[in-house]
Write a protein that holds these residues in place. Structure first.
Motif, PDB file in Angstrom:
ATOM      1  N   ARG A  37     -11.020  -5.542  -4.858  1.00  0.00           N
ATOM      2  CA  ARG A  37     -12.389  -5.126  -4.512  1.00  0.00           C
ATOM      3  C   ARG A  37     -12.580  -3.622  -4.732  1.00  0.00           C
ATOM      4  N   TRP A  38     -11.581  -2.826  -4.373  1.00  0.00           N
ATOM      5  CA  TRP A  38     -11.665  -1.379  -4.579  1.00  0.00           C
ATOM      6  C   TRP A  38     -11.767  -1.071  -6.072  1.00  0.00           C
ATOM      7  N   ARG A  61     -14.921  10.116  -2.876  1.00  0.00           N
ATOM      8  CA  ARG A  61     -16.034   9.716  -3.743  1.00  0.00           C
ATOM      9  C   ARG A  61     -15.636   9.923  -5.190  1.00  0.00           C
ATOM     10  N   ARG A  71      -7.959  -6.673  -1.309  1.00  0.00           N
ATOM     11  CA  ARG A  71      -8.582  -5.371  -1.004  1.00  0.00           C
ATOM     12  C   ARG A  71      -8.485  -4.442  -2.201  1.00  0.00           C
ATOM     13  N   ALA A  72      -7.338  -4.436  -2.882  1.00  0.00           N
ATOM     14  CA  ALA A  72      -7.169  -3.593  -4.071  1.00  0.00           C
ATOM     15  C   ALA A  72      -8.101  -4.055  -5.190  1.00  0.00           C
ATOM     16  N   GLN A 113     -15.203  -1.732  -7.368  1.00  0.00           N
ATOM     17  CA  GLN A 113     -16.141  -0.654  -7.034  1.00  0.00           C
ATOM     18  C   GLN A 113     -15.977   0.513  -8.005  1.00  0.00           C
ATOM     19  N   MET A 114     -14.744   0.836  -8.316  1.00  0.00           N
ATOM     20  CA  MET A 114     -14.487   1.920  -9.262  1.00  0.00           C
ATOM     21  C   MET A 114     -15.025   1.553 -10.647  1.00  0.00           C
ATOM     22  N   SER A 157      -2.144  -2.413  -5.050  1.00  0.00           N
ATOM     23  CA  SER A 157      -2.054  -2.375  -3.592  1.00  0.00           C
ATOM     24  C   SER A 157      -0.664  -1.890  -3.204  1.00  0.00           C
ATOM     25  N   ALA A 214      -4.899   0.200 -10.917  1.00  0.00           N
ATOM     26  CA  ALA A 214      -5.049   0.181  -9.463  1.00  0.00           C
ATOM     27  C   ALA A 214      -4.068  -0.842  -8.923  1.00  0.00           C
TER      28      ALA A 214
END
Length: 122
Positions: free
Chosen positions: A31-32, A2, A28-29, A35-36, A104, A102
Motif C-alpha cells: 500500500r505504501w 512527504r 502495508r509495504a 501511494q508512492m 517491508s 520498496a
C-alpha cells in the motif's frame, strides 16, 4: 515523510518494485509503494517469489487476485521463480529497469536481504 515530485523534466521515479508474501506486514509495504507510485505517476510492479516446487501459474493467478483486491487495477503483478526472495527482487529490478525497490521490514526478513538489495543496481 512527504514525497514531492518536481513539475519540470522527466519523472525521477518511473517504476517501483515491491515484494510481497501477502502477509499483513507485506500488505502495508504494498500500500505504501502504491501511494508512492501514485505521487510519481510511476508504474508499480508487485512481485512474489515462487520457490522450487511451487506452481508458478497458480501463484501468478493468486497474486493477480491479491493485487486487484488490495490496489485495484493500478499495479502489475509478477510471480518470479527463485528460492531466495531477496535475489529474486534484485534480479527483477535489473530485468524491469526498476528505479525504487520498496520492501517491508519484519523479523522474518533474511539478514542478507539488505545487502542483496543494495547490490541489485551494481
Amino acid at each position: 515523510m512527504r514525497l514531492r515530485r518536481k513539475s519540470e523534466g522527466p519523472a525521477p521515479v518511473r517504476r517501483i518494485l515491491v515484494g510481497t508474501d501477502r502477509s499483513e506486514t507485506a500488505t502495508r509495504a504494498v500500500r505504501w509503494a502504491a501511494q508512492m507510485a501514485e505521487r510519481y505517476e510511476a508504474e508499480l510492479v508487485v512481485c512474489q517469489s515462487v520457490r522450487e516446487g511451487m506452481n508458478k501459474a497458480e501463484t501468478q493467478r493468486e497474486l493477480a487476485e491479491y493485487t486487484e483486491q488490495v490496489l485495484g487495477p493500478e499495479a502489475r503483478p509478477l510471480a518470479a521463480q527463485g528460492n531466495d526472495p531477496a535475489r529474486v527482487m534484485a534480479d527483477v529490478a535489473k530485468a524491469e529497469d526498476i528505479d525504487v525497490i520498496a520492501r517491508s521490514f519484519c523479523s522474518r526478513t533474511s539478514p542478507t536481504a539488505s545487502r542483496t538489495m543494495r547490490t541489485a543496481r551494481s
